[in-house]
Write a protein that holds these residues in place. Sequence first.
Motif, PDB file in Angstrom:
ATOM      1  N   ALA A  88     -16.542   0.952  -2.736  1.00 22.51           N
ATOM      2  CA  ALA A  88     -15.776  -0.132  -2.107  1.00 22.51           C
ATOM      3  C   ALA A  88     -16.476  -0.621  -0.844  1.00 22.51           C
ATOM      4  N   PHE A  89     -16.962   0.327  -0.037  1.00 24.40           N
ATOM      5  CA  PHE A  89     -17.638  -0.032   1.210  1.00 24.40           C
ATOM      6  C   PHE A  89     -18.852  -0.911   0.922  1.00 24.40           C
ATOM      7  N   ARG A  90     -19.695  -0.475  -0.001  1.00 21.17           N
ATOM      8  CA  ARG A  90     -20.923  -1.235  -0.281  1.00 21.17           C
ATOM      9  C   ARG A  90     -20.598  -2.603  -0.860  1.00 21.17           C
ATOM     10  N   GLN A  91     -19.566  -2.675  -1.683  1.00 23.89           N
ATOM     11  CA  GLN A  91     -19.192  -3.958  -2.289  1.00 23.89           C
ATOM     12  C   GLN A  91     -18.687  -4.929  -1.229  1.00 23.89           C
ATOM     13  N   ILE A  92     -17.809  -4.466  -0.355  1.00 17.58           N
ATOM     14  CA  ILE A  92     -17.206  -5.360   0.639  1.00 17.58           C
ATOM     15  C   ILE A  92     -18.214  -5.727   1.724  1.00 17.58           C
ATOM     16  N   PHE A  93     -18.952  -4.765   2.234  1.00 21.53           N
ATOM     17  CA  PHE A  93     -19.910  -5.053   3.300  1.00 21.53           C
ATOM     18  C   PHE A  93     -21.054  -5.928   2.819  1.00 21.53           C
ATOM     19  N   ALA A  94     -21.350  -5.877   1.528  1.00 15.95           N
ATOM     20  CA  ALA A  94     -22.404  -6.749   1.000  1.00 15.95           C
ATOM     21  C   ALA A  94     -22.015  -8.216   1.121  1.00 15.95           C
ATOM     22  N   GLY A  95     -20.728  -8.489   1.169  1.00 18.55           N
ATOM     23  CA  GLY A  95     -20.263  -9.864   1.277  1.00 18.55           C
ATOM     24  C   GLY A  95     -20.006 -10.336   2.690  1.00 18.55           C
ATOM     25  N   LEU A  96     -20.281  -9.487   3.677  1.00 17.18           N
ATOM     26  CA  LEU A  96     -20.037  -9.852   5.073  1.00 17.18           C
ATOM     27  C   LEU A  96     -21.336 -10.271   5.739  1.00 17.18           C
ATOM     28  N   ASN A  97     -21.270 -11.326   6.555  1.00 15.31           N
ATOM     29  CA  ASN A  97     -22.441 -11.655   7.370  1.00 15.31           C
ATOM     30  C   ASN A  97     -22.571 -10.631   8.491  1.00 15.31           C
TER      31      ASN A  97
ATOM     32  N   VAL B 102      -4.473   5.893   6.638  1.00 16.82           N
ATOM     33  CA  VAL B 102      -5.671   5.175   6.209  1.00 16.82           C
ATOM     34  C   VAL B 102      -6.877   5.596   7.032  1.00 16.82           C
ATOM     35  N   TYR B 103      -6.749   5.565   8.355  1.00 13.93           N
ATOM     36  CA  TYR B 103      -7.898   5.881   9.202  1.00 13.93           C
ATOM     37  C   TYR B 103      -8.293   7.348   9.085  1.00 13.93           C
ATOM     38  N   GLU B 104      -7.328   8.223   8.884  1.00 15.04           N
ATOM     39  CA  GLU B 104      -7.653   9.637   8.717  1.00 15.04           C
ATOM     40  C   GLU B 104      -8.519   9.860   7.479  1.00 15.04           C
ATOM     41  N   LYS B 105      -8.335   9.042   6.449  1.00 10.48           N
ATOM     42  CA  LYS B 105      -9.122   9.191   5.225  1.00 10.48           C
ATOM     43  C   LYS B 105     -10.482   8.517   5.317  1.00 10.48           C
ATOM     44  N   VAL B 106     -10.544   7.327   5.946  1.00 10.19           N
ATOM     45  CA  VAL B 106     -11.773   6.542   5.839  1.00 10.19           C
ATOM     46  C   VAL B 106     -12.785   6.810   6.951  1.00 10.19           C
ATOM     47  N   ILE B 107     -12.322   7.159   8.134  1.00 14.34           N
ATOM     48  CA  ILE B 107     -13.271   7.310   9.239  1.00 14.34           C
ATOM     49  C   ILE B 107     -14.300   8.417   8.985  1.00 14.34           C
TER      50      ILE B 107
ATOM     51  N   LEU C 111       0.831  -1.205   0.000  1.00 21.12           N
ATOM     52  CA  LEU C 111       0.000   0.000   0.000  1.00 21.12           C
ATOM     53  C   LEU C 111       0.865   1.254   0.000  1.00 21.12           C
ATOM     54  N   LEU C 112       1.912   1.252   0.814  1.00 25.03           N
ATOM     55  CA  LEU C 112       2.789   2.416   0.850  1.00 25.03           C
ATOM     56  C   LEU C 112       3.516   2.605  -0.477  1.00 25.03           C
ATOM     57  N   ASN C 113       3.719   1.504  -1.208  1.00 21.56           N
ATOM     58  CA  ASN C 113       4.420   1.554  -2.494  1.00 21.56           C
ATOM     59  C   ASN C 113       3.447   1.706  -3.662  1.00 21.56           C
ATOM     60  N   ALA C 114       2.199   2.115  -3.360  1.00 25.33           N
ATOM     61  CA  ALA C 114       1.179   2.377  -4.379  1.00 25.33           C
ATOM     62  C   ALA C 114       0.872   1.131  -5.208  1.00 25.33           C
ATOM     63  N   GLU C 115       0.727  -0.002  -4.537  1.00 22.72           N
ATOM     64  CA  GLU C 115       0.353  -1.254  -5.198  1.00 22.72           C
ATOM     65  C   GLU C 115      -0.931  -1.798  -4.556  1.00 22.72           C
ATOM     66  N   PRO C 116      -2.065  -1.102  -4.733  1.00 20.95           N
ATOM     67  CA  PRO C 116      -3.283  -1.506  -4.016  1.00 20.95           C
ATOM     68  C   PRO C 116      -3.817  -2.873  -4.434  1.00 20.95           C
ATOM     69  N   GLU C 117      -3.714  -3.220  -5.697  1.00 19.07           N
ATOM     70  CA  GLU C 117      -4.247  -4.521  -6.129  1.00 19.07           C
ATOM     71  C   GLU C 117      -3.463  -5.661  -5.490  1.00 19.07           C
ATOM     72  N   GLN C 118      -2.130  -5.533  -5.510  1.00 15.59           N
ATOM     73  CA  GLN C 118      -1.298  -6.559  -4.880  1.00 15.59           C
ATOM     74  C   GLN C 118      -1.562  -6.616  -3.372  1.00 15.59           C
TER      75      GLN C 118
ATOM     76  N   TYR D 106      -8.111  -1.948   5.786  1.00 17.34           N
ATOM     77  CA  TYR D 106      -7.081  -1.821   4.749  1.00 17.34           C
ATOM     78  C   TYR D 106      -7.580  -2.374   3.418  1.00 17.34           C
ATOM     79  N   GLU D 107      -8.439  -3.380   3.480  1.00 19.42           N
ATOM     80  CA  GLU D 107      -9.047  -3.876   2.245  1.00 19.42           C
ATOM     81  C   GLU D 107      -9.932  -2.795   1.629  1.00 19.42           C
ATOM     82  N   LEU D 108     -10.714  -2.109   2.451  1.00 15.68           N
ATOM     83  CA  LEU D 108     -11.537  -1.004   1.962  1.00 15.68           C
ATOM     84  C   LEU D 108     -10.678   0.071   1.313  1.00 15.68           C
ATOM     85  N   TYR D 109      -9.594   0.402   1.959  1.00 17.65           N
ATOM     86  CA  TYR D 109      -8.695   1.440   1.446  1.00 17.65           C
ATOM     87  C   TYR D 109      -8.064   0.999   0.129  1.00 17.65           C
ATOM     88  N   ALA D 110      -7.602  -0.241   0.074  1.00 21.05           N
ATOM     89  CA  ALA D 110      -6.954  -0.735  -1.151  1.00 21.05           C
ATOM     90  C   ALA D 110      -7.937  -0.759  -2.322  1.00 21.05           C
ATOM     91  N   LEU D 111      -9.148  -1.273  -2.076  1.00 22.45           N
ATOM     92  CA  LEU D 111     -10.139  -1.322  -3.159  1.00 22.45           C
ATOM     93  C   LEU D 111     -10.539   0.088  -3.582  1.00 22.45           C
TER      94      LEU D 111
END
Length: 778
Positions: free
Chosen positions: A132-141, A193-198, A74-81, A108-113
Motif C-alpha cells: 500500500a505504501f509503495r502504491q500510494i507514495f508512487a502517486g505523490l509528488n 492506526v498510528y500504533e500499527k503503521v509507524i 474504518l471502525l466498522n471494518a469497511e476499508p474500501e468505503q 488513513y488511506e494507507l491503513y485502509a488500502l
Amino acid sequence: MRTFFALASFVFVLHINSPAWAQTEDEPVTIAESGLAQPESLEKTMAAIAQNLLSRTGMENKNWDANQLFRMQLLNAEPEQARRSILAWRTQAQIAGQAGSDSLFVVYELYALSLELQNRHKLSFETAYQQAFRQIFAGLNDKAAYDAAFSLGASVERLKADFEQSLKIHAGKKALRAREALTLSRQYLAWQVYEKVIPLSAALLREDDERRYQEEQLLIPTIDGAQISTLVIRPRQPVPGPEAKKYASLFSFTIYANDDWARADARKMAANGYVGVVSYSRGKGRSPDQIIPYEHDGDDARTVINWIASQNWSDGRVGMYGGSYSAFTQWATAKKLPPALKAMATSASAAPGIDIPAEGNVFMNFMYSWLPYVTNNKTLDDATYGDKQRWQKLDKTWYLQGSAYRELDKIDGTPSPVHRRWLQHPGYDNYWQALIPYRQEFAAINIPILGTTGYFDGGQVGVLHYFQQHTRYLPNADHTLLIGPFSHLAMQTGVSPYESGYKVDEVARLDLQALRLQWFDHLFKGTPKPSLLKDRVNYQVMGANLWKHAPTLAAMQPGHADYYLATPTQEENEQGNKQQNQQTALFRLTPAPALKQPPISLMVNMANRDDATEEPGEELRVNKTLNTRNALAFFSDTMPEAMEISGLFAGHLEFTVNKKDVDLTVTLYEQMPDGRYFELASYMTRASYARDRSKRSLLQAGKKQIIDFTAERITSRQMQAGSKIVVAIGIPKQQDLQINYGTGKDVSDETIADAGKPFQLQLLNSTYIRVPLGLPGK
C-alpha cells in the motif's frame, strides 16, 4: 522539532453541520455494559459505536462530512468505503485550493488500502502495508510525499494518552452523546492506526527518499585550512550530465549540529524544488576543528555559498534561511555579500553584542549555560544544558556570595574561556562589530530580506536592530518584517494556541515555514508574493484578531500619548491600597507634568539578599500580580474606550543617582479590566552606555542625568475599555543578570563588597514615557 500536532488539530476538526445530523446529535449512543471499562472489549465497543452513528439519518452519502465518515467506516471494518470517502474529501479540498490537500488523510488511506489488500490477498498486515505504501507514495509528488512523511511523525504515546484521558472521563457511562461518541471514536482510531503503521514506516520512508533525492555529506575546506561539515539533498536527476536541471539552493548555516534536524530541513527544501544545504559551524559535525561560536561563521558560510554556486546542479542562486543562531549567520555572511547570495529569510535573529550575550550592555546568565551546550562535543550536549539544578545552583551561589561576575566559571568548576573573552568586551567594540554588519556595511546589502519575530520572542531585539540599521543606511532596502504573537521557536515548532498565558488570536495561527517557502518561491520561481506581506511592516494586533500593515515601524501608530510620573493624592493612594492590597504608594501616569512635585525616590540595597530563597517560577507575560521588587509602578487613568498600542514605546528619563553608574529597566504593561497584568514590552540599559553602546561614559553622582530612549522590543495590542496603562521603572538586581554596583569599575569585576550605600534614584517630574497609542483602526 516538528509541528505534527499543529497540523493534526487542523486535520481532525469536526464538521457536523448537516441539518439531518443536527436532528439526531442529541440522541444518545448506548454503550454495552463494561464496554469502555474492559480493554479486551474496546474494539467491539468502538465498532458498535461506529455502526450506531452510521445508521442515523443524515450520516450517509454527502449529508455527512467525509472527514468523519471515513473514520466510522474504518471502525466498522469497511476499508474500501473509507478509502472512497477519503478520496472524495481530498478532491473537495483540492478544488477549494486547501494547502496540503494532495496528502490529506494519507495515513488513513494507507491503513485502509492495507486492510483491503490484506483481506483480498490473505496477506500479513506488514506485507499489505508495504504494498500500500509503495502504491500510494508512487502517486505523490515530492512535496506531497514530504507532507505525508511528516504526518507519519506522530507520537503514538501521546495519541494513546489522549484516548485514555477521554476514556477516564466517560468511565462508567451507559450512553454517550453523539458528539462525545464521535470524539472518542476519532481518538481511538488515531491511536490504533498510528500504533500499527509507524513502526513499519521508517524503512519505507528511507526507500522512498532514496528514489526521490540524492544525498551527499562532505567536508568543504576553507581558505585558512578548516573544514565545514555539510549536508546536501537535491532532487534526483532524470537526465544526468550537462542536460541535467539546475536548481536554486536554500542554505542554512548553524551551530546546532543535529543530523536529524539537518536532514529534515534539507529534505523539505528538496521536496519543494530546491537543493537543500545545511552546514555546521567549524568544529561541529564531522569537522575536526576547534569550536568557537560566532567568530568564523560569516567567512565559513561565504565559503560554502561560493562552493554551492560552482556545482553543476546549481543555477547560481542561493537563499539563506533559519532562526536564532542561523539568522545571525545570515547577517554575518551578508557583512561581505557573496555574489550568489540572493535572499535571506531570518527569524528570531541573534545579534551578538546587541542582544546576546548582553542586552543593553547587561550580561545575561543564560548565555553561560548555552556555551557548553554547543561547544562540549561535535553535536549538542543536551544533558548538560538540561541540568537545570546545576544552573540554578550556580546562579544562586554567585548571587549569595556576591562574587565578581567574571568568576562564574570558577564557581561552576568548569573553565569557560569563551565566556571570559566576551566579558573583556562590555561595550559594543571592534570585537562585536566584526561579527555582523556595522553602519555603512548595511548599505551594500541590496538583496530581499524577510525578518520574522514575535512579541514573545527573546530574539526580537536582534530582528529589529537589523531592520532599523538596514533601512537607515539603505532607505530603499527590500526588507520585510512579519511580527505576531510568536515565541522564539515558533518558526521551528509552530505557533502555539497559548503563549505565556495569552490566548493567541486565530488569525495569527500561521504556518510560518510554509509562508517562508512561499516567499522564496515568489523570488526564485516567480509565484505570487504571500498576500500577508502587503507592506514593509506586517503585524498582528493582539486582541483584535486582525493583521495590519505599515511602511515603517513609526507608521504602525502615528499617534502617541506622553505619560508623566506623578505621586498620588491621599484619596487615590487610599483607594489604590485597597484595590492592590498593598501598603506602598501607587504612583500615577498623568498627561502633563506636576510642576511642584518633588522627585520620586527609589531606593535599592544591592547588598540585600533576602530574595535569594525565592524559587524561579515559570515566566509568564500575563499575571495576576505585578512584580515591583526594586521598582516603582505608575498607573494611568482607566480607559473609557478600547485603544490600540502598536509600535515601540519610548521615554525621556531625567534623574539623579548617588553613584557613577546604574542599570535601569522600564516595562510597559496593560492592566486588563479583570485586574491581570499583560507585559507588553520592556527596555533595559546600563546608564553609562545609554547614549552610545560602544563607549562608556560614567555618571556624576548627584548630578542630573538625561536618557532619551526608544525601546528595543515591540508590541501591538488592542486594549479593552476599562484597561489601564502601567509603567514600572526599576533597578535590576537578580540571580540571572550581571549586577551593577555603581562604582564605575568594570562591572564584571565588582563584588558585593562594592555595594556601599543603597542606590538612591530620584526621578524628576519632567520624566515621561511615550506610548504609541490611538483608537483602533485610526
